[in-house]
Every structure is written in C-alpha cells, then in structure tokens.
Design an enzyme around this catalytic site. Structure first.
Site, PDB file in Angstrom:
ATOM      1  N   SER A 557       0.844  -1.197   0.000  1.00 45.69           N
ATOM      2  CA  SER A 557       0.000   0.000   0.000  1.00 45.69           C
ATOM      3  C   SER A 557       0.875   1.242   0.000  1.00 45.69           C
ATOM      4  O   SER A 557       2.038   1.196   0.450  1.00 45.69           O
ATOM      5  CB  SER A 557      -0.895   0.006   1.246  1.00 45.69           C
ATOM      6  OG  SER A 557      -1.554   1.250   1.402  1.00 45.69           O
ATOM      7  N   TYR A 570      -2.967  -0.586  10.431  1.00 41.89           N
ATOM      8  CA  TYR A 570      -2.936  -0.933   9.011  1.00 41.89           C
ATOM      9  C   TYR A 570      -1.617  -0.509   8.375  1.00 41.89           C
ATOM     10  O   TYR A 570      -0.951  -1.291   7.691  1.00 41.89           O
ATOM     11  CB  TYR A 570      -4.113  -0.266   8.295  1.00 41.89           C
ATOM     12  CG  TYR A 570      -4.155  -0.517   6.802  1.00 41.89           C
ATOM     13  CD1 TYR A 570      -4.680  -1.703   6.300  1.00 41.89           C
ATOM     14  CD2 TYR A 570      -3.683   0.436   5.900  1.00 41.89           C
ATOM     15  CE1 TYR A 570      -4.724  -1.944   4.933  1.00 41.89           C
ATOM     16  CE2 TYR A 570      -3.714   0.206   4.535  1.00 41.89           C
ATOM     17  CZ  TYR A 570      -4.245  -0.987   4.055  1.00 41.89           C
ATOM     18  OH  TYR A 570      -4.281  -1.213   2.705  1.00 41.89           O
TER      19      TYR A 570
END
Length: 680
Positions: A557, A570
């Site tokens: 990501s 996250y």
C-alpha cells in the site's frame, strides 16, 4: 461451406452422442463422416460431398464448423494418381484441392478412410474394448471368434491413404461385415443411415466388451504386490502433494509443464500389480494414446510407504535414465528429415501406492494425457485377459510421433499466451483486487488457484474466471499454518505446484492510536504480516522443490511508506509487508525466485476492504461522503484518475510477465500519481 443439410444434422447428432460416452472413444479421438448431395452454387448441379470431422476436433462437442467438406468425385480421382505407400504423405496436401465451399476444418489424416469406403456413413473410434482386440497377439482369431465374420480384421497400417484403400477393399470383399477391427489402432464401422452406422459401432464395442467379460481370465496383471498396495486416501493425497512439485520440476526439464494427478481405482490396481514394470515398459499402442503419453511411462518401484527422500532419490535417478533412453529411441529411428526431438521428459509418471502424474503444456493436455493412459491400462487388461498384449512396433510408434504431418498439426496450434504453463496462487481472491488479479493472470494463460477465507466464494470466483482446467477455488485462512499448507497442497494436486504467488489477503480498521486495541493490532498483523509470511514460506518450499524459479508479489500500500492519519495498525502492517519484499528478494534470488510489491492507493470501487467499513471510516477522516471517496482520492492525484482493482492487476502482470524478468525487490506505485507515495 455448403448449407447445413440432413446428413450433416444426423452426423453432428451421432457424433455428439458417441463422443459423450468415453467408452466409445477418447477425447479428441476418432472421426465420423457422412456423404450426401448438395447443389453447387457455381454450376447449379448436384455434387456428391463428404462431411468428415476435421483435424483436432472432439466428437463430443463437434459442430458443423468442425467438419471438413470435400467433393467426392475429386477425392476418389486421387486413387488414380496415388504414388504408393512410400509417398502417401503427399496425398494429405491434395485433400485441400478437394475442398468444397468456404470455411470448415482442415482435413485429417483419416479422411481417405471415410471417403473411399463405400458407405454413406462411417465411424472410426478408439474404444478400450476394441483396442484390446486390436492389440492382442491373436487379434484376428479373437475377432472371428467374437463376431463370426460380421466384423473383419485389418492388419496394422499407419493412418493414411493406403489404410483407406485397405478398409475399402475389406468392405467390398466382406459384404456381410458391419465394420472392422484395425490392428494396433481401433475400430471402423459403417452404415447406409446414420442410425445404422451408430448401431453398428455400438454393436462392435459392446460385442468386444461382452467377449472380454465372458472369456477374460482373472488377475491379468498378476498378483498384487503387498508393498505397492494403495495408501489410505488421506495419506495418498498427502504423499501426492509432496511429490507433485518434484515430479513437475523433473518433467519440465526441457519445457515447462502443468501437472494432473489421478488415483482412480483402475490406476491404483495396475500400480499394485506384479506385472507393472513389464507391461508399462511395452508402452501404449493406439496412436492417439502414445502421441499424448509418449511411448512409455516413467515407473517408480519404491514401496508405497517408503521415506519421501527415498522416493525422490529414485525419481531423480530414473528420470535421468528415462531421458537417456528417450534420446536413444529418437536417435535409433530419426532420419535426416525428421523433426527435432521435442523433449526427453516423461508425460506419465507412475508411483505405486500413490497414483499417476501426467503432464502437458496446459492443464487440459495434462489431464487428457492421464485419461489416455487410463485407456491404455484398460486396453492392456483386456488384451492380457484373453491373449497377450502386443502393441505396435517401436519403430512404427516413432514414425507416427515424429511424422511430418503430426509436426504440421503441432505447428498449427495457437502461439502460447505469456503465462502459459505458470501456476498462480492468489490470496483473498474471491473479490476486489485479488479477483481482478486472478482474472488477469488467467487471461494471460496461467492456471489460477483462488484462495479465500470463504470456500464457497472462492469456488464461485473460480467458476466465473475459468474452467476446472484453468481455475480452482480453495479455502484458506492465511493466519493458520495448517490451512496455508493445505491450500498449497491443493494447488499441487490440481496443477502440479505453484510458480506465482500474490499475497493480497487483507483487511483494515481505521482508528487513531488511542482507539486502537491490541485485538485490532493483532488481527491486522495476523492477516497481512503473518499471513503473507506463512504463504510466502510455504509456496517458496514448493518453488524450490520444483527448481523452476518463481514470483512472489505482495499487494502492499501507499501507506507502507506514508504516515497517514488515524491508521497506525494498518500502515504498520503494510510497512511490514513492504520490508518482507526486500528481505525475501535477497534470500530467494539464488533459487530464481523474484519478490516484488505493488503499492496501491485509493482503490474504492470493487474493493472488499472499502466495502467492509474501511470506506466509511476513511470518508469520515477526510470529511467527505462515502459515495464520493473514490473521486476524492482521484482528485488529490497528479493524473486525476480513479484507481481500480484492474489497475493493480495490470501492475502485477507487468511484474510477473515476460518483460521484467531481471527485476526483484521493487515496489510499483499504482496510485494515479500521489506525491505522498513517491519512493524516496
């Protein structure tokens, strides 16, 4: 091509019915035909035509477009210009000058058989029972004993124009006959109507079956060998999954192969018999069989429960010997104009107590090769039960395997797709980025294993993406070591191993530090950091066992390098994944395994993570409506374009496709140009 007429409708219906029952013929084996008249659009006169299944088609799925259509007057005129058996290959090219109309399939080598036999309808099939008669040492006597002249015998001859002349002469000399047994090959039947022809084909097949059942002696393969007895089903599958990558690697020495595993009762019975080595060494006989299985299989003779290391050691030893033997076979018979050797690796590997491993350039080819060897086992059983199995001579097998016409057929095959022969495992692939990635890899020729926490959704995604030969769904909780190992084992049993892994499984909870619980932290790290580690470790074992290199891709990501707000758990786990890429690239490079990452950002539409609550949480952080979140993300990028799951899939393909073979340890941003995600 002429209009579809009554004879053609009857031919298609008969062909599909015969081809649907594998007792009648094998996949893509045999051919059928019909003769009839149509008006020539040029002359306005009726012309006699032959409709015959074309080269490479399958009877069970035959359609009109799979037929070759030829003028009978021109085809029969070829008899007068036939140069003789030494030059009969040239006759195949002349079929092109007999074609009628536009379109249609290429005529097969068996076209002469159908055109020259004086019957309106003709079937040529490869039933196991018929080939058992055809390969029996006293096949002519068995045929007479079974059919009392109603079925004739034709000595072995390589398919071609002369065989067509032979069968036509046999029919003319035996007006009472409904068909014939072709030595070493199969059966041919005929009739004045489609119904009569089909009935005659089935009479020959059922007659052979009934004779074998009534007269066959028990245990034609000899006594059972105790230490070759089948392992119990669970142990058998465990051993097969462990062996499959090793065997696939060996079978891919010359050309990358996909595998198929079979442990059907007839296979296990043959593998447990004392005559296994003797009969397997004789090889198959029917041309359709050995063209796909090679002249003989590789046979392992270790005990069913022998230590795995001992089985692998014998596999490697016998594989080396097999390659030497195959090269010697080629050199014994190759002429100056023979095609080059196509590869010396086995297509069939037999492991007593475990099962059969079959290989091909794709899954369908591998599966069909296994099906053909099961046919060969049935043929050997039948022939040995009433006589002695005697396949055609090895020199004849070579003439067909390296026939210029067979080579031309191979050259007509479509060019392989870029990922043909590769086996991909994608986690979290029932939807979103994972599903889009699996679909893209499948479209580029890979076999794909859809791994997901939800088994039903995984199976549904696999069915949507491809067929059973190209995509399978498996349940996989990536946080569970045993579940990961089981998923990789399923990939090995389905396709032979794993070459390409996409670590995509993930979830996200968007919370500030003070609201993030230890459970939140553990959940996200278990799924993405620990899960990626477990999947990479298990699949790396398989890749190393194969010795074929491989690719591991992490869907990380932008957050792996950008300190976004309210996102501690996250982003930290994505950073963990990103560093796993670098660490594993450094460690696995010596095995030819490349490890790379993709850093998406703002994938809202079609994303399972965003639909699961992450979208609402991020929209609240940025103060926008959830429905506008995709546009918001796009608006902050340089390209002002929304990132979709397919965009990430494209990046994965770029990394694993043919163009970046020397790239490892990198991350590719897929964020429409977000300066916050620039690597620096």
């Amino acid at each position: 091509m002429g209009s579809i007429s009554g004879p053609v409708d009857d031919l298609i219906t008969r062909s599909n019915r015969l081809g649907a029952d594998k007792r009648n013929t094998n996949f893509a084996g045999g051919n059928t035909s019909a003769k009839g008249a149509e008006t020539d659009p040029v002359t306005g006169e009726d012309v006699e035509l032959l409709w015959v299944k074309g080269s490479g088609g399958d009877l069970g799925t035959l359609t009109a477009s799979g037929l070759a259509v030829l003028r009978l007057d021109r085809m029969r005129a070829m008899v007068g210009t036939y140069p003789g058996v030494d030059d009969e290959d040239a006759m195949v090219e002349r079929f092109d000058y007999c074609l009628h109309g536009r379109g249609g399939a290429a005529p097969s080598i068996d076209t002469a058989m159908h055109g020259l036999v004086d019957a309106t309808h003709v079937d040529h099939l490869h039933p196991d029972s018929g080939i058992a008669f055809a390969t029996a040492a006293d096949g002519p006597a068995l045929t007479e004993a079974c059919f009392a002249g109603r079925v004739a015998w034709v000595d072995w001859r390589r398919p071609g124009f002369q065989l067509g002349l032979d069968i036509a002469a046999i029919k003319a000399a035996n007006p009472q006959a409904i068909g014939c047994i072709l030595g070493g090959h199969g059966i041919t039947a005929w009739g004045d109507t489609s119904e009569e022809c089909e009935a005659n084909s089935l009479e020959i097949i059922s007659g052979c079956e009934a004779y074998l059942a009534a007269h066959g002696r028990p245990a034609p393969f000899g006594e059972r060998v105790a230490h070759w007895a089948p392992l119990d089903p669970a142990a058998r599958r465990e051993r097969a999954a462990a062996l499959a990558p090793v065997i696939r690697g060996l079978a891919s020495t010359d050309h990358r192969q996909v595998g198929h595993f079979t442990d059907s009762p007839e296979v296990l019975d043959f593998l447990a018999s004392e005559r296994l080595p003797e009969l397997a060494a004789l090889g198959t006989s029917c041309p359709d069989h050995f063209l796909r299985t090679k002249v003989r299989p590789l046979v392992v003779e270790t005990a069913a429960d022998a230590p795995l290391a001992d089985v692998v050691a014998q596999l490697r030893e016998r594989h080396a010997a097999y390659r030497d033997d195959y090269r010697a076979y080629y050199e014994r018979y190759a002429a100056a104009d023979s095609p080059a050797i196509r590869g010396a690796d086995p297509a069939i590997v037999l492991v007593p107590g475990v099962g059969m491993f079959s290989f091909g350039a794709d899954k369908q080819t591998a599966r069909v090769a296994g099906e053909f060897y099961v046919n060969a086992i049935n043929v050997m059983r039948g022939a040995e039960s009433v006589s002695t199995y005697r396949p055609i001579e090895e020199s004849e097998k070579f003439r067909i395997e390296y026939w210029s016409l067979e080579e031309a057929k191979l050259q007509r095959r479509p060019k392989p797709k870029p990922l043909a022969g590769r086996i991909a495992l994608v986690t979290g692939a029932a939807g979103g980025i994972g599903k889009a990635t699996a679909a893209r890899l499948a479209a580029e020729g890979a076999c794909v294993v859809i791994a997901d926490l939800d088994a039903d959704k995984a199976a549904a995604a696999a069915a949507e993406i491809g067929t059973a030969d190209t995509a399978v769904g498996v349940a996989c909780n990536v946080t569970d070591e045993a579940a990961v190992a089981a998923a990789v084992a399923e990939a090995a049993l389905a396709f032979g191993g794993v070459d390409l892994v996409v670590n995509n499984a993930g979830l996200s909870l968007s919370k500030p530090l003070l609201d993030t619980t230890a459970a939140d932290w553990d959940l996200q790290h278990d799924v993405m950091a620990k899960g990626s580690f477990l999947v990479s470790r298990e699949t790396a074992r398989t890749m190393i066992a194969q010795g074929l290199g491989g690719d591991i891709v992490y869907i990380a990501s932008k957050n792996s390098i950008f300190a976004g707000p309210n996102n501690i758990a996250y982003s930290a786990t994505k950073a963990d994944q990103a560093h796993q890429v670098r660490l594993l690239a450094a460690e696995l490079g010596e095995h030819g395994i490349r490890v790379n990452g993709v850093n998406p950002d703002g994938v809202v539409r079609g994303s399972g993570i965003f639909a699961g609550g992450w979208g609402a949480e991020r929209a609240a952080v940025y103060g926008v409506d959830e429905a506008d979140l995709g546009r918001y993300y796009a608006g902050r990028t340089l390209l002002k374009r929304e990132v979709l799951p397919a965009s990430v899939a494209d990046a994965v393909y770029a990394l694993v496709g043919p163009d970046l073979g020397l790239t490892t340890g990198v991350h590719i941003p897929v964020d429409s140009g977000n300066p916050q995600g620039f690597l620096r």
